[in-house]
Structures are given as structure tokens and as C-alpha cells.
Write a protein that holds these residues in place. Structure first.
Motif, PDB file in Angstrom:
ATOM      1  N   ALA A  20       0.826  -1.207   0.000  1.00 23.81           N
ATOM      2  CA  ALA A  20       0.000   0.000   0.000  1.00 23.81           C
ATOM      3  C   ALA A  20       0.857   1.252   0.000  1.00 23.81           C
ATOM      4  CB  ALA A  20      -0.917   0.009   1.220  1.00 23.81           C
ATOM      5  N   MET A  22       0.462   5.369   1.495  1.00 26.14           N
ATOM      6  CA  MET A  22      -0.265   6.080   2.545  1.00 26.14           C
ATOM      7  C   MET A  22       0.201   7.530   2.559  1.00 26.14           C
ATOM      8  SD  MET A  22      -0.123   5.154   6.625  1.00 26.14           S
ATOM      9  CE  MET A  22       1.563   5.794   6.793  1.00 26.14           C
ATOM     10  N   PRO A  94      -7.374   3.408   6.554  1.00 28.46           N
ATOM     11  CA  PRO A  94      -6.817   2.089   6.856  1.00 28.46           C
ATOM     12  C   PRO A  94      -7.599   1.421   7.978  1.00 28.46           C
ATOM     13  CG  PRO A  94      -5.470   3.792   7.862  1.00 28.46           C
ATOM     14  CD  PRO A  94      -6.507   4.502   7.028  1.00 28.46           C
ATOM     15  N   GLU A  98      -3.895  -2.247   9.763  1.00 24.88           N
ATOM     16  CA  GLU A  98      -3.028  -1.640   8.750  1.00 24.88           C
ATOM     17  C   GLU A  98      -2.329  -0.398   9.306  1.00 24.88           C
ATOM     18  OE1 GLU A  98      -5.599  -2.949   4.779  1.00 24.88           O
ATOM     19  OE2 GLU A  98      -6.103  -1.126   5.894  1.00 24.88           O
ATOM     20  N   TRP A  99      -3.072   0.416  10.045  1.00 20.94           N
ATOM     21  CA  TRP A  99      -2.488   1.635  10.622  1.00 20.94           C
ATOM     22  C   TRP A  99      -1.323   1.264  11.540  1.00 20.94           C
ATOM     23  CZ3 TRP A  99      -1.233   4.184  15.021  1.00 20.94           C
ATOM     24  CH2 TRP A  99      -1.151   5.587  14.988  1.00 20.94           C
ATOM     25  N   ALA A 102       1.752   0.098   9.599  1.00 19.89           N
ATOM     26  CA  ALA A 102       2.480   1.238   9.036  1.00 19.89           C
ATOM     27  C   ALA A 102       3.281   1.952  10.122  1.00 19.89           C
ATOM     28  CB  ALA A 102       1.503   2.197   8.365  1.00 19.89           C
ATOM     29  N   TRP A 204      -5.233   5.703   2.697  1.00 22.79           N
ATOM     30  CA  TRP A 204      -4.485   4.495   2.348  1.00 22.79           C
ATOM     31  C   TRP A 204      -4.944   4.027   0.968  1.00 22.79           C
ATOM     32  CZ3 TRP A 204      -1.394   1.269   5.622  1.00 22.79           C
ATOM     33  CH2 TRP A 204      -1.283  -0.079   5.269  1.00 22.79           C
TER      34      TRP A 204
END
Length: 207
Positions: A20, A22, A94, A98-99, A102, A204
Motif C-alpha cells: 500500500a 499512505m 486504513p 493496517e495503521w 504502518a 491508504w
């Protein structure tokens, strides 16, 4: 870790390990104003209402005390989704997982002395370039996480399945939350359609 910019000319980070890209920074008011200028935007009265909750600071005049005003806060989930749709069909908030992935990745990557040169000046919105220079000067980042302000700015909307919550670690001077972004449960507002000055967003997009 640099990648091209979004349609507003603000920088993205490509994260191949996560599949991904971002936003490097929480979405700024300048970015959202590009959306508001479009026919699909929400209009001046709507923006005036938001600014009553979240003040606006100039990207060339923000201080360490008021820099949260650079970022678009006070938006509710339906408005976040409208902005994401305007950016492109694949853009979204996200998930909490996912957050956090990252956050962990950026914390482990050093910020090089020439980090801002990863984006060509010709690709950047001039106000994006000014924002990056200002933040790099104030934050003196050691990792990409430091510059990203995933910690030290706002809570950011994340997806929790069919619900929404907020992750982040605002500065105590701005908002008091006892939250560890990697371990605490996301903050779930009692009324998610109420404008909150400490809730912003970072979007995202799959690579």
C-alpha cells in the motif's frame, strides 16, 4: 520510501511490504480545500462550521504550539469517505491493523538527511513543500515515523469492521488521551457524527 504525490500534490509513502501507499502526513486543510473547490465539495458554510471546531494555520506560519491547525480535523466518517472517493476509487481509511503495521514499519526506518529530496519539487504542491520544510525544521525527525506525525498530532480515523475508531497519540498540550497506539483499543467516540477537534485522517491506497 518515497512515492509520488496524491492529486492535491501532497506526498505519499510507498510501503511495498504492506502492499500500500499512505499519506506521509495527516490530511491537511490545504488538501481538503482542493476538494472543496470542486463542484462535489461541501461549500463555504460547511467549511466555516468545521473551522469553528478545528482552527486553520498557514503552512508557512505554523508554530510548534499550533501546528495541529495544519491538519483537517473535525470531520465525520461520511465526510472522510467523500474525500477518499474524490482522491480515487481505491482510496480509503486504513483498518486499525493496517495503521499499526504502518506505524511499526515507519518507526524502524531512519529518516536520511536528504529525506525531503525523495519528492521532486516539480511534483509537490508548493504549500506541501512549505509544510514539509516547516515540520522537518520543528520535528528534526530521526525516523519516518517522527515526520509522519502518526504520534504527536491527532487521533486518526481507522476502520474497525463496520465501525470507526481513532488511533494516534496527540500531544498532551493538545488533547489528553492515555493511549498506546500499538496496544490500546482505538478510541470510539460516543457520537461518531459529532465534530471532534482531535479526530483527523490519513488515507491508504493499495499499490
Amino acid at each position: 520510501m518515497a512515492s509520488p504525490c496524491d492529486r492535491t500534490g501532497f506526498p505519499l509513502l510507498a510501503m511495498p511490504k504492506l502492499g500500500a501507499a499512505m499519506h506521509l502526513l495527516p490530511v491537511t486543510k490545504v488538501q481538503f480545500e482542493c476538494f472543496l473547490a470542486e463542484p462535489c465539495g461541501f461549500g463555504d458554510e460547511w467549511y466555516e462550521e468545521v473551522l469553528e471546531t478545528s482552527w486553520r494555520v498557514s503552512p508557512v506560519r505554523a508554530t510548534e504550539a499550533d501546528r495541529e491547525g495544519l491538519f483537517m480535523a473535525g470531520v465525520i466518517p461520511s465526510e472522510v469517505e467523500a474525500f477518499a472517493q474524490w482522491l480515487g476509487p481505491k482510496w480509503r481509511v486504513p483498518s486499525a491493523k493496517e495503521w499499526r503495521q504502518a506505524y511499526t514499519l515507519l518507526k524502524a526506518v531512519p529518516f536520511p538527511p536528504d529525506g525531503l529530496e525523495a519528492w521532486a519539487v516539480s511534483d509537490l504542491n508548493p504549500l506541501a513543500a512549505a509544510t514539509l520544510r516547516l515540520l522537518a525544521h520543528q520535528l528534526k525527525p530521526r525516523t519516518w515515523l517522527d515526520l509522519s506525525l502518526m504520534s504527536g498530532a491527532l487521533l486518526e480515523w481507522v476502520s474497525l469492521g463496520n465501525e470507526w475508531g481513532g488511533l494516534g497519540e496527540p500531544r498532551p498540550q493538545f488533547a489528553s488521551y492515555l493511549i498506546d497506539p500499538l496496544r490500546s483499543d482505538p478510541i470510539r467516540p460516543i457520537h461518531r457524527d459529532r465534530r471532534l477537534r482531535d479526530f483527523g485522517m490519513r488515507l491508504w491506497c493499495p499499490l
